[in-house]
Write a protein that holds these residues in place. Structure first.
Motif, short mmCIF file in Angstrom:
data_model
loop_
_atom_site.label_atom_id
_atom_site.label_comp_id
_atom_site.label_asym_id
_atom_site.label_seq_id
_atom_site.Cartn_x
_atom_site.Cartn_y
_atom_site.Cartn_z
N VAL A 32 0.86 -1.17 0.00
CA VAL A 32 0.00 0.00 0.00
C VAL A 32 0.90 1.22 0.00
O VAL A 32 1.91 1.24 0.69
CB VAL A 32 -0.89 0.00 1.26
N THR A 33 0.57 2.22 -0.77
CA THR A 33 1.34 3.45 -0.80
C THR A 33 0.52 4.58 -0.20
O THR A 33 -0.65 4.76 -0.53
CB THR A 33 1.73 3.81 -2.23
N GLY A 34 1.16 5.31 0.67
CA GLY A 34 0.49 6.43 1.32
C GLY A 34 1.24 7.74 1.13
O GLY A 34 2.43 7.75 0.82
N TRP A 35 0.52 8.82 1.28
CA TRP A 35 1.08 10.17 1.31
C TRP A 35 0.85 10.76 2.69
O TRP A 35 -0.25 10.63 3.25
CB TRP A 35 0.44 11.07 0.26
N PHE A 36 1.88 11.40 3.20
CA PHE A 36 1.83 12.12 4.47
C PHE A 36 2.31 13.54 4.23
O PHE A 36 2.93 13.84 3.21
CB PHE A 36 2.74 11.44 5.51
N SER A 51 -4.27 1.09 -2.35
CA SER A 51 -3.80 -0.29 -2.39
C SER A 51 -3.20 -0.62 -3.75
O SER A 51 -3.31 0.14 -4.71
CB SER A 51 -4.95 -1.24 -2.08
N LEU A 52 -2.61 -1.79 -3.83
CA LEU A 52 -1.96 -2.25 -5.06
C LEU A 52 -2.91 -2.21 -6.26
O LEU A 52 -2.55 -1.73 -7.33
CB LEU A 52 -1.44 -3.67 -4.84
N SER A 53 -4.12 -2.71 -6.06
CA SER A 53 -5.08 -2.79 -7.16
C SER A 53 -5.98 -1.57 -7.26
O SER A 53 -6.90 -1.55 -8.08
CB SER A 53 -5.95 -4.04 -6.99
N ASP A 72 -0.02 4.06 -11.16
CA ASP A 72 0.25 3.40 -12.44
C ASP A 72 1.31 2.34 -12.14
O ASP A 72 2.50 2.66 -12.05
CB ASP A 72 0.75 4.43 -13.46
N ASN A 73 0.87 1.11 -11.97
CA ASN A 73 1.80 0.06 -11.58
C ASN A 73 2.83 -0.24 -12.67
O ASN A 73 3.94 -0.68 -12.37
CB ASN A 73 1.03 -1.21 -11.20
#
Length: 122
Positions: A32-36, A51-53, A72-73
Motif C-alpha cells: 500500500v502506498t500512502g502520502w503524508f 492499495s496495489l489494485s 500506475d503500476n
C-alpha cells in the motif's frame, strides 16, 4: 524499495499540483502506498493511501473532494493530485509504503521517500 517524491512547488490558493512518488525495486507492487505531510512545527499527518489494485483508497477528511490519489503500476508510480489548495495545505509531502491495508499511522509504514515541498500562497 526506494521512493522518490517530486512535483512540489509554489501554487496560489485554489490552484493545483500533481505530486509523484516513483519507486524502484520489484517489491513495490506488494505494498500500500500512502502520502503524508508535515507543516512547520506540526506532527506528520496522514493524507491518503491506495492499495496495489486501487480498490482501497483512503483520505483524511480535510482533503476529501480536493485531493485524488492514483497509481500506475506499469510505471511504479503513485500520484497525488492536489487541487483547490488552501494555505493550510502548505507542508512537506512524503510518500511511504506499508504492508497494512488500512494503515494511517506513520509507524506502520516501512519505507519512505525524501519529500517534496508544497507552498500555497493566499
Amino acid at each position: 524499495v526506494q521512493l522518490q517524491a517530486s512535483g512540489g512547488g509554489w501554487v496560489q490558493a485554489g490552484g493545483s499540483l500533481r505530486l509523484s512518488c516513483a519507486a524502484s525495486g520489484r517489491t513495490f507492487n506488494r505494498y500500500v502506498t500512502g502520502w503524508f505531510r508535515q507543516a512547520p512545527g506540526k506532527e506528520l499527518e496522514f493524507v491518503a493511501a491506495i492499495s496495489l489494485s486501487s480498490d482501497y483508497i483512503d483520505y483524511v477528511d480535510s482533503v476529501k473532494g480536493r485531493f485524488t490519489i492514483s497509481r500506475d503500476n506499469a510505471k511504479n508510480t503513485v500520484y497525488l493530485q492536489v487541487s483547490s489548495v488552501k494555505p493550510e495545505d502548505t507542508a512537506g509531502y512524503y510518500c511511504a509504503v506499508s504492508r497494512i491495508l488500512s494503515a494511517r499511522h506513520p509507524g506502520l509504514y516501512d519505507y519512505w521517500g525524501q519529500g517534496t515541498q508544497v507552498t500555497v500562497s493566499s
